[in-house]
Design a protein around this motif. Structure first.
Motif, mmCIF file in Angstrom:
data_model
loop_
_atom_site.group_PDB
_atom_site.id
_atom_site.type_symbol
_atom_site.label_atom_id
_atom_site.label_comp_id
_atom_site.label_asym_id
_atom_site.label_seq_id
_atom_site.Cartn_x
_atom_site.Cartn_y
_atom_site.Cartn_z
ATOM 1 N N PRO A 374 0.837 -1.206 0.000
ATOM 2 C CA PRO A 374 0.000 0.000 0.000
ATOM 3 C C PRO A 374 0.871 1.255 0.000
ATOM 4 N N ASP A 375 0.407 2.311 -0.690
ATOM 5 C CA ASP A 375 1.226 3.527 -0.828
ATOM 6 C C ASP A 375 1.634 4.110 0.513
ATOM 7 N N HIS A 376 0.741 4.105 1.501
ATOM 8 C CA HIS A 376 1.074 4.752 2.771
ATOM 9 C C HIS A 376 2.138 3.990 3.566
ATOM 10 N N LEU A 377 2.433 2.725 3.166
ATOM 11 C CA LEU A 377 3.478 1.956 3.854
ATOM 12 C C LEU A 377 4.818 2.003 3.127
ATOM 13 N N VAL A 405 -2.924 2.618 16.484
ATOM 14 C CA VAL A 405 -3.954 3.231 15.674
ATOM 15 C C VAL A 405 -4.278 2.259 14.545
ATOM 16 N N LYS A 406 -5.543 2.106 14.252
ATOM 17 C CA LYS A 406 -5.938 1.152 13.228
ATOM 18 C C LYS A 406 -5.647 1.712 11.844
ATOM 19 N N GLN A 407 -4.977 0.937 11.016
ATOM 20 C CA GLN A 407 -4.764 1.275 9.618
ATOM 21 C C GLN A 407 -4.440 -0.007 8.848
ATOM 22 N N GLN A 408 -4.455 0.068 7.555
ATOM 23 C CA GLN A 408 -4.230 -1.111 6.719
ATOM 24 C C GLN A 408 -2.741 -1.385 6.566
#
Length: 442
Positions: A374-377, A405-408
């Motif tokens: 994923p782009d944010h990782l 914090v919940k995230q993908q």
């Protein structure tokens, strides 16, 4: 000449100076003791022998369990031309001579040929390959006898064209029956002498023989030869005499054979089954048989994660420390370190969640996901990464309450997949609760 080898062998073994175990070899299925799972009433092998319709077979099992004896019985009952080779003393030329005779038997006399090869695992690949075409065509019916697992030691093509019959170690009741027969048999046994075998001596011979009837009969014969006679001319064999004649069990263990794998399997399964006593026993057997302690240590380290995991995270530390101790100290002292690790692991709460998790994740990598990050990782520590959108939107957990914090984190095509399922055992129960309170509840 039909049965020439076994006819001659039988004549020799009936002589009084031949070993007791040889003199007592049964000559028919009716006299054969043990292995009822393969030669019992109505069993396939029994029917094949009785009908003289044997196909190629491999007899596999420990020494002294009846493999050669059963081959001799087949030789006595068959109408086929019977030949015998020993893989220790025979070569490819001997095989070729038997095959030539077998072809003549079929072409001229319409007669089958049975070839018995003792210790067939000692033939090299080329020698085993020489048998294959004749076995496949039916020129010869092969009977191979081996103490080694044929699936490890014999040409797979030869194994696939044969029926495998596994001979088990004889039970104590079987050995007792044979000893009683030896004491009563006046023609080929010891029945012509006055022998008094005490109950505890009998029990000792049956137990310590470890399923090898030849070992028991050899010990009995030695006892008869060395024991004193009483005033009535009786040969007294008590426990003390029996112990002298059969002092220790012969360990059934080959570091390159199937017993090696069977024993390590029993060892690991005992740890997994939370039985420290059994785990110690199997480890002691391996060490006494000369197994490499580093091999045992490696399996302990594996078990610490495979069978215990986060139910007791300290298990991996203890296991690695024991493995390190083996390298530092060596035997015999290192067996104490191994024993500590084994008893600890066997006594720990168990969980296979770690191995189940990695297996499930590996399956997803191979079959379920494209593995796209994923782009944010993605890495954002280089100039221009923000222009590509790499790292944008990432939430830094330490800036949030409870550092979560919940995230993908998984690829989008398997975003909601769960691989790790903590158990309710040991410290993993707390892990399960933590994940329930965070990841799986938000």
């Amino acid at each position: 000449m039909q049965n020439s080898f076994f006819d001659l062998a039988y004549e020799k073994t009936t002589e009084k100076n031949a070993p007791l175990a040889s003199r007592l070899r049964p000559t028919s299925l009716k006299e054969f003791v043990g292995q009822q799972h393969i030669v019992g009433k109505g069993k396939m092998l029994t029917r094949l022998i009785s009908a003289d319709r044997l196909t190629s077979v491999i007899f596999y099992g420990p020494p002294g369990t009846g493999k050669t004896t059963l081959a001799q019985i087949i030789a006595n009952q068959t109408k086929a031309d019977f030949h015998v080779l020993n893989a220790v003393t025979s070569g490819k030329k001997d095989i070729e001579e038997v095959i030539k005779k077998a072809k003549d038997n079929i072409g001229i006399y319409e007669r089958k040929t049975i070839l018995f090869i003792d210790e067939i695992h000692r033939f090299n690949k080329a020698q085993q390959d020489a048998l294959l075409p004749s076995v496949e065509r039916g020129d010869i019916i092969l009977i191979g006898a081996t103490t080694e697992n044929p699936y490890f030691e014999i040409n797979p093509a030869l194994v696939s064209r044969s029926t495998i019959f596994e001979f088990k170690r004889l039970e104590e009741k079987d050995i007792r029956q044979i000893i009683v027969h030896a004491l009563k048999n006046k023609e080929n046994g010891l029945g012509y002498m006055k022998i008094v075998l005490s109950d505890d001596a009998m029990a000792h011979l049956c137990r310590v023989a470890a399923g090898d009837v030849r070992k028991a009969l050899n010990a009995l014969e030695l006892a008869v030869m060395t024991a004193d006679k009483n005033d009535q001319g009786e040969i007294i064999i008590d426990l003390e005499v029996a112990q002298e004649c059969i002092q220790t069990k012969a360990l059934q263990y080959d570091k390159k054979g199937d017993n090696h794998y069977d024993t390590i399997s029993a060892f690991i399964k005992s740890i997994r089954g939370s039985d420290p006593d059994a785990a110690l026993f199997w480890m002691a057997k391996m060490l006494d048989a000369g197994e490499d302690p580093k091999f045992i240590a490696r399996r302990i380290v594996i078990s610490a994660s495979e069978d215990i995991g986060n139910a007791e995270p300290e298990a991996i530390q203890v296991a690695v420390a024991a493995a390190r101790a083996v390298e530092m100290i060596g035997l015999p002292e290192a067996r104490i370190n191994l024993a500590q690790a084994v008893t600890f692991l066997a006594s720990c709460p168990k969980s296979n969640a770690s191995i189940a998790g990695i297996e499930a994740a590996s399956d997803a990598v191979r079959h379920l996901s494209d593995g796209k990050v994923p782009d944010h990782l993605k890495d954002s520590h280089y100039q221009g990464s923000s222009d590509l959108g790499h790292g944008t939107g990432y939430l830094y957990p330490h800036q949030y309450p409870q550092h979560y914090v919940k995230q993908q984190y998984l690829p989008s095509d398997i975003a909601d997949t769960v691989f790790y399922h903590p158990s309710e055992n040991g410290k993993e129960k707390a892990i399960k609760q933590y994940l329930k309170d965070t990841k799986y509840s938000q």
